[in-house]
Design a protein around this motif. Sequence first.
Motif, mmCIF file in Angstrom:
data_model
loop_
_atom_site.group_PDB
_atom_site.id
_atom_site.type_symbol
_atom_site.label_atom_id
_atom_site.label_comp_id
_atom_site.label_asym_id
_atom_site.label_seq_id
_atom_site.Cartn_x
_atom_site.Cartn_y
_atom_site.Cartn_z
ATOM 1 N N LEU A 51 0.939 -1.023 0.214
ATOM 2 C CA LEU A 51 0.143 -0.436 0.170
ATOM 3 C C LEU A 51 1.369 1.186 0.160
ATOM 4 C CD1 LEU A 51 -2.877 -1.068 2.546
ATOM 5 C CD2 LEU A 51 -3.279 -0.481 -0.122
ATOM 6 N N VAL A 59 -8.078 6.894 -0.556
ATOM 7 C CA VAL A 59 -7.973 5.772 0.376
ATOM 8 C C VAL A 59 -6.308 5.326 -0.053
ATOM 9 C CG1 VAL A 59 -9.557 4.950 1.680
ATOM 10 C CG2 VAL A 59 -8.246 3.855 -0.618
ATOM 11 N N LEU A 60 -5.563 3.888 0.926
ATOM 12 C CA LEU A 60 -4.526 3.888 -0.011
ATOM 13 C C LEU A 60 -4.461 3.012 -0.901
ATOM 14 C CD1 LEU A 60 -2.542 3.209 3.575
ATOM 15 C CD2 LEU A 60 -2.346 4.887 2.072
ATOM 16 N N HIS A 61 -3.447 2.840 -1.262
ATOM 17 C CA HIS A 61 -3.886 2.185 -2.775
ATOM 18 C C HIS A 61 -2.616 1.058 -2.701
ATOM 19 C CE1 HIS A 61 -7.254 3.179 -4.558
ATOM 20 N NE2 HIS A 61 -6.590 4.408 -4.201
ATOM 21 N N PRO A 62 -2.483 0.161 -3.577
ATOM 22 C CA PRO A 62 -1.568 -1.646 -3.577
ATOM 23 C C PRO A 62 -0.903 -0.751 -4.572
ATOM 24 C CG PRO A 62 -3.702 -2.129 -4.132
ATOM 25 C CD PRO A 62 -4.086 -0.809 -3.801
#
Lengths: 563, 625
Positions: A51, A59-62
């Motif tokens: 992340l 939001v956090l992203h991969p």
Amino acid sequence: MPDVQVTIDGHQVSVPANSTVLDAAKVAGIDIPELCAHDALKPIGACRMCLVEVEKQRVLHPACTFPVSEGMVVHTASDAVLGARRFVLQLLFSERNHFCMYCQTSGSCTLQDLAYEHGLTHWEFDRAFPKMPVDASRQFFVMDHNRCILCRRCIRACDELVGNRTLGLKNRGADTMVIADMDIPFGDSSCISCGTCMQMCPTGALMDRASAYMGATDEITRVPSRCSLCSVGCGVELIVRGNRVIRVEGDWDAEPNKGLICEVGRFGLLHERRQRVRKPLVKADGALADADWDDALQKAAEGLKSAESAVVVSGFSSTEAAQAAVNQLPGKKMALGGALVNGDNAPLSVLDETDLIIVADVDLTEGYNYRMASFPIKRSARHRGVRVILLDDEPNGLDAWARYKWSPDEAERAVELAQHAEMPVIVYDQHSAALAQELAAQLPKAKTIGFAPEGNTAGLAEVGISEPFANDGFSAYYVIAGEAAEVPQELMDALAKADFVAVQASYREPWEDVADVILPSPVMFEKDGSLVNTEGRSFELKAGVTTRRPSEVEVIERLGALL
Amino acid sequence: MPKITSLAQLHEIHQQYAPLLDSRTNGQGVEGGERLLLVCGGTGCHASRSEQLVADLQTLIAEHGLEGQVRASITGCFGFCEQGPIVEVFPDGVFYVQVKPEDAREIIEQHILNNRKVARLLYTNPATGEQIETQHDIPFYQRQKRVVLRHCGLINPEDMNEYLAAGGYLALGKVLAEMTPETVIQEIERSGLRGRGGAGFSTGRKWQFARTYESGEKFIICNADEGDPGAFMNRSVMEGDSHAVIEGMAIAGYAIGASQGYIYIRAEYPLAVRRLEIALDQAREHGLLGKNILGTGFDFDIDIRLGAGAFVCGEETALLNSVEGERGEPRSKPPFPAQRGLWQQPTIVNNVGTLANVPYIITHGADHFRTMGTETSKGTKVFALAGQVKNVGLVEVPMGTTLREIIYEIGGGVRNGEFKAVQTGGPSGGCIPSQFLDTPIDYESLRDIGSMMGSGGMIVMSDKDCMVNIAKFYLDFTVEESCGRCLPCRIGNKRMFEILNKITEGKGTDADLAELRDLAQVIVDTSLCGLGQTAPNPVLSTLEYFWDEYLAHVHDKRCPAGVCEQLLRYEIDPETCVGCTACARVCPVSCISGAVKKLHVIDQTRCVKCGACMEKCKFAAISKN
């Protein structure tokens, strides 16, 4: 599309527009931890280890799945990111049994490394201690669900790379479990023991029986070499500890196998049950007995000199050994495994590009040969909708992947379909060369892949040993056999009748009954040299371990000097 | 039925059938026209034997030789499920409630033959005690505005002529004959229609994305995988007005350039599946699906894909995987389905409610649609009203209606005790306390108070509900339904559930509360799909608004609502106990002591709170608190 500019942790890099954030980070030289991602697999963004914070995103992203875009600003080490990673790790450690000190993978475990890196010193969450089963029903490796983190790398490797799709999942949520087929014991499943899943596993959930507890990452060395057991010539890494090969892995960077190897390459030699020849053996009073090198060589030279002799060279020999045989040994030279059948072979990579494959009367899933070539056929059938046509009267390991199966006598039906294909590929071996030629003659667009027998038959042909063995009434033979196990009956009959037989072999079987002298020969782990695979590519063989025994070439030279 | 090959022919057929509905829409019968008994065939009424009721009515009609003059027919959900099964008599407009098959004879013989209304089957207004004859006079309906449910309770869903009579497929005809894909998208965008599945993304903009991506093949998918506990909005639309969904899909297909659609519907909705299959066959027969629709050269067809009932398959990318035959697990976004969806082709996934709005917007125009709703959220929204509310049912109101209006004016108020909270948006939504009852609801306002629109579940809770237990209930659902792909949802929610379990058992600590809050926040931030990202909402919202209940559980080891078993104390009232020994004999752990005709006492340290003693006591001497 033009490249895009991305800023990662303040470093500006320019990357192709279809890159992911993880790709871009690699270009920028920034390390982002990953568990479920692997270069050979399609990313799925499941483990959430990678992340990152992308500016203007909620939001956090991969990083492994998030595509880059122009002007994107990424932070890989912000407090939010590091907090999320620690959280993910804490959760992972709370899910099943991750007590590293008892795990054979301790020291070579991605999960463990990440825990150290992120300062996990204790469990933050209560542990569930679920009782998970251990499936030890396979011969070569064990699946321990207690160590599994459900990253699905094994499942994806089995599906995307090998095309076998043995592994899958059952249940959902926290009850999710990796299963084989319809949840039957792994050992009874459709698994073909290629071991790719095990090589993929980032934890200790899939464990090699032979090398378990034998050496962690910092105790082993990895020697890049080649598997010389069949003519695909897969790139391998020999995992060596204390001058001993404990495991063989596929080399992800190597052509033509790109990290995949088959059961034979990975486990064959390490689980070989035949008795090694470690000292020269000379027959005395009807039984083979240890002898010293000088005596044995002398005995061999005498036997060969006193009669009309021929030299039979197997494709397990390096090109250098074959060259030495041509240069140093008198008599006719013949190839043990048979002739090279292929003229202008296409590279194996066409199997990943073609739209139709005709497998001409050969089973690529059985025995010692060409098993790796069945993987691209399976994955092409599975994922690209490639039509596979089997021309075979017998049961074939590719039956389940074939769209059509006809008798070789009905080859014209295959031709009819293949005429409309963009780029048909015909796969065959020495036994079905005639059928393949017949097909190819009617299909001008077709590419052919003919598999030579044994590992280095193409190398033998390069130094002039291209004639297959034929019984021309020689009374003495010198056989350079290497690891050979499957020997044509015609040769064995000829050897049995001959006055004198000397063999240069790695194993006593199947030579002990016919040989008067057996000289030790190294196995592929112990050899330096080169080989030429069925595609015509030349590869380097590198010894993983050293032995005090003379090399293949040295034995031939010493014998030659006596003749 | 020959194929309809042009818009003109479609108009003709509409004119031809329109009188079918006259008696129902204007309350006036046609001279010599038949009388009609419309019986609700919605989910709840169906379960209460409404199909048998229709059969019985038909038998009686035949018995009295009334064929041709009187007809009984099934229709879609009236929404007033609390009072079902419902029968509406036209053209009289009389609205009967709670009708059983046994009542059929009375309706036919009294009402139809003798024109005497069956008074005992009329709705009684609990507030005034007076009986109400007609639907529009019932308070439940007075604040409603039926757009998505416009044909439910009006037409027979299995009779395509009635849909055509109601102007069905005229929107598709108009679109194909008179509009370009671009103008369709503009009209939908201008209407302000937003996704009714919950996230509320602009439908027009979504279509625009799919339109712009070049591809040989594109797909329209109708998301009918309604999975929220207690929700049946989509189901009712599909069961009551299947053609509207099909028409909406065809319009969407034309707009984005797709020629194939799929309806992804859960196999647990057999009636909806059956009605959709009937409608699809009818539409194909009429040439309104298939090749060269209405002679315009537009090809479009629809197939049904059955889901196996996984909540996560309502998430659009998990749905795509499921349609492809893979495990129903979400994919990472981006790429969004509009760019790379089904089989990697541009795909639009729209909710049933969204699609059912589309023909309405085309027919009535974006401007009309914009008159309903709030600044940011236009149109209406269907809610499945349930829980501790008097009028359980399906209600459709303009966006901007307040929670108080829905719960008190439509819902008739709280059923059991005092209002405590209302939960919207299903398991992903939050619990809204009374101070927000006057919030006009739309996508933004609900989000701002820690909940969400979701697909439209609305569950009312009273002071008899324990909010910690409610949070646990929803989390239990999410834990069960998590697909297991991404770690925060798979393990994090389970850890949260375990903590909540501890708290409801009276074993919670302050550290647990802190951890609960942390976990919830990180799961929101790190999960892969909407399911995981919203799963902690019930926990977060109850922590926010009902903090005192958590504290009571943790500090005082007390459940204020008296719900959490492990926190209850069973006590014997010394005044009332007669010493009959019944309680002591039934206690499974023998923790009640006392001699015959003497006061009995419960040993609290050994009590397992099973409640057997309280049930057994004939003198109501045992109480729990």
